[in-house]
Design a protein around this motif. Structure first.
Motif, PDB file in Angstrom:
ATOM      1  N   UNK A  79       0.973  -1.172   0.331  1.00 53.31           N
ATOM      2  CA  UNK A  79      -0.329   0.000   0.055  1.00 53.31           C
ATOM      3  C   UNK A  79       1.098   1.126   0.381  1.00 53.31           C
ATOM      4  N   UNK A  80       0.253   2.298  -0.882  1.00 51.54           N
ATOM      5  CA  UNK A  80       1.048   3.403  -1.193  1.00 51.54           C
ATOM      6  C   UNK A  80      -0.069   4.968  -0.377  1.00 51.54           C
ATOM      7  N   UNK A  81       0.117   5.846   0.807  1.00 53.45           N
ATOM      8  CA  UNK A  81      -0.744   6.234   1.313  1.00 53.45           C
ATOM      9  C   UNK A  81      -0.212   7.857   1.214  1.00 53.45           C
ATOM     10  N   UNK A  82      -0.907   8.764   0.853  1.00 46.64           N
ATOM     11  CA  UNK A  82      -0.831  10.327   0.883  1.00 46.64           C
ATOM     12  C   UNK A  82      -1.570  11.249   1.089  1.00 46.64           C
ATOM     13  N   UNK A  83      -1.539  12.162   1.487  1.00 43.48           N
ATOM     14  CA  UNK A  83      -2.888  13.373   1.405  1.00 43.48           C
ATOM     15  C   UNK A  83      -2.132  14.465   0.780  1.00 43.48           C
ATOM     16  N   UNK A  84      -1.986  14.431  -0.283  1.00 43.72           N
ATOM     17  CA  UNK A  84      -1.950  15.603  -1.670  1.00 43.72           C
ATOM     18  C   UNK A  84      -2.331  16.799  -1.260  1.00 43.72           C
ATOM     19  N   UNK A  85      -1.235  18.010  -1.170  1.00 41.85           N
ATOM     20  CA  UNK A  85      -1.173  19.062  -0.862  1.00 41.85           C
ATOM     21  C   UNK A  85      -2.235  20.186  -1.957  1.00 41.85           C
ATOM     22  N   UNK A  86      -1.818  19.743  -3.809  1.00 41.90           N
ATOM     23  CA  UNK A  86      -2.666  20.385  -4.834  1.00 41.90           C
ATOM     24  C   UNK A  86      -3.116  19.155  -5.388  1.00 41.90           C
ATOM     25  N   UNK A  87      -4.571  19.458  -6.570  1.00 46.57           N
ATOM     26  CA  UNK A  87      -4.253  18.967  -7.142  1.00 46.57           C
ATOM     27  C   UNK A  87      -4.554  18.376  -8.664  1.00 46.57           C
ATOM     28  N   UNK A  88      -3.359  17.530  -8.820  1.00 46.39           N
ATOM     29  CA  UNK A  88      -1.961  17.347  -9.367  1.00 46.39           C
ATOM     30  C   UNK A  88      -2.719  15.976 -10.256  1.00 46.39           C
ATOM     31  N   UNK A  89      -1.829  15.697 -11.381  1.00 44.59           N
ATOM     32  CA  UNK A  89      -1.498  13.641 -11.715  1.00 44.59           C
ATOM     33  C   UNK A  89      -0.130  13.431 -11.075  1.00 44.59           C
ATOM     34  N   UNK A  90      -0.397  12.172 -10.696  1.00 46.04           N
ATOM     35  CA  UNK A  90       0.863  11.410 -10.151  1.00 46.04           C
ATOM     36  C   UNK A  90       0.867  10.387 -11.051  1.00 46.04           C
ATOM     37  N   UNK A  91       2.539  10.007 -10.946  1.00 42.63           N
ATOM     38  CA  UNK A  91       2.785   8.318 -11.832  1.00 42.63           C
ATOM     39  C   UNK A  91       2.419   7.461 -10.994  1.00 42.63           C
ATOM     40  N   UNK A  92       1.488   6.181 -11.549  1.00 40.04           N
ATOM     41  CA  UNK A  92       2.569   4.842 -11.016  1.00 40.04           C
ATOM     42  C   UNK A  92       2.861   4.057 -11.900  1.00 40.04           C
ATOM     43  N   UNK A  93       3.990   3.522 -10.589  1.00 42.59           N
ATOM     44  CA  UNK A  93       4.672   2.342 -12.088  1.00 42.59           C
ATOM     45  C   UNK A  93       4.600   1.566 -11.291  1.00 42.59           C
ATOM     46  N   UNK A  94       4.418   0.295 -12.011  1.00 48.24           N
ATOM     47  CA  UNK A  94       4.156  -0.885 -11.440  1.00 48.24           C
ATOM     48  C   UNK A  94       5.264  -1.789 -12.237  1.00 48.24           C
ATOM     49  N   UNK A  95       6.123  -2.486 -10.825  1.00 51.55           N
ATOM     50  CA  UNK A  95       7.195  -3.104 -12.739  1.00 51.55           C
ATOM     51  C   UNK A  95       7.594  -5.060 -11.219  1.00 51.55           C
ATOM     52  N   UNK A  96       7.850  -5.287 -12.521  1.00 47.16           N
ATOM     53  CA  UNK A  96       7.903  -6.850 -12.418  1.00 47.16           C
ATOM     54  C   UNK A  96       9.620  -7.190 -12.644  1.00 47.16           C
ATOM     55  N   UNK A  97      10.270  -7.002 -11.210  1.00 46.41           N
ATOM     56  CA  UNK A  97      11.928  -7.546 -10.936  1.00 46.41           C
ATOM     57  C   UNK A  97      11.941  -9.151 -11.817  1.00 46.41           C
ATOM     58  N   UNK A  98      10.685  -9.898 -11.834  1.00 45.19           N
ATOM     59  CA  UNK A  98      11.141 -11.390 -11.858  1.00 45.19           C
ATOM     60  C   UNK A  98      11.817 -11.916 -13.060  1.00 45.19           C
ATOM     61  N   UNK A  99      11.385 -13.191 -13.044  1.00 46.88           N
ATOM     62  CA  UNK A  99      12.375 -13.422 -14.340  1.00 46.88           C
ATOM     63  C   UNK A  99      11.139 -14.636 -14.757  1.00 46.88           C
ATOM     64  N   UNK A 100      10.111 -13.883 -14.230  1.00 48.50           N
ATOM     65  CA  UNK A 100       7.957 -14.797 -14.912  1.00 48.50           C
ATOM     66  C   UNK A 100       7.779 -13.763 -14.883  1.00 48.50           C
ATOM     67  N   UNK A 101       6.077 -13.963 -16.000  1.00 51.04           N
ATOM     68  CA  UNK A 101       4.920 -12.972 -16.629  1.00 51.04           C
ATOM     69  C   UNK A 101       4.262 -13.163 -14.586  1.00 51.04           C
ATOM     70  N   UNK A 102       3.994 -11.517 -14.506  1.00 52.11           N
ATOM     71  CA  UNK A 102       3.005 -11.447 -13.206  1.00 52.11           C
ATOM     72  C   UNK A 102       1.361 -10.862 -13.799  1.00 52.11           C
TER      73      UNK A 102
END
Length: 186
Positions: free
Chosen positions: A156-179
């Motif tokens: 989980x990632x949680x925060x309180x944005x101070x300004x209305x804005x767009x954020x990047x959510x990056x999901x990465x698979x560093x493993x040797x198999x698809x997930x």
């Protein structure tokens, strides 16, 4: 004696979820996994129950994703299960879910708008074993707000944005198999 029997009966009556020890804490993530398990086993009753609970929680598919509650309801109907006569009505704003997959070594970046002063939370859960799945959230300037490896059933990632804005959510698979994974954005 009655006090001992009531909890035992409630546990016995609860629907069994495969691998309940390894399910995430988030109720929407748990429902997505229960629905997939019901779909795989052809359990129409559990599939319909999962669809109805997903609607009650107010979870909506992210843009471009299929509405799993609607799909599961149709599939449950094919198994002879139908919705009750009363309608379920979801909240105007609720969590958005996304089901995705990544190849070995792959990553995906999504941009999401979060409102100022309203708690933002993102939950990521692998569908199965994913030893090197991770999530990172960055603000518009590229500063990392949260970076976590999925070390258990969910991260989980949680925060309180101070300004209305767009954020990047990056999901990465560093493993040797698809997930495969589930992502909840609140």
């Amino acid at each position: 004696m009655i006090r001992l029997l009531v909890p035992a009966l409630m546990l016995a009556a609860a629907p069994a979820a495969p691998g309940a020890d390894h399910l995430p804490d988030d109720p929407v993530l748990r429902l997505l996994m229960a629905g997939d398990a019901a779909r795989a086993t052809g359990n129409g009753a559990l599939l319909l129950d999962s669809a109805q609970q997903l609607k009650l929680l107010g979870a909506q598919p992210a843009e471009g994703q299929e509405d799993l509650a609607a799909v599961w309801t149709r599939e449950a109907g094919a198994h002879g299960r139908t919705e009750p006569a009363f309608a379920f009505r979801g909240r105007a704003l609720g969590p958005a879910y996304r089901k995705g997959s990544l190849d070995a070594g792959g990553s995906v970046t999504m941009r999401q708008l979060f409102l100022a002063g309203q708690r933002a939370q993102i939950s990521l859960a692998p569908s199965g074993h994913a030893p090197r799945l991770s999530i990172r959230v960055q603000d518009a300037e590229g500063s990392t707000l949260c970076a976590k490896a999925v070390g258990g059933p969910q991260a989980d990632c949680a925060w309180l944005p101070l300004f209305t804005d767009r954020y990047d959510i990056v999901i990465a698979n560093g493993g040797p198999e698809p997930v495969a994974f589930y992502l909840i954005v609140r």
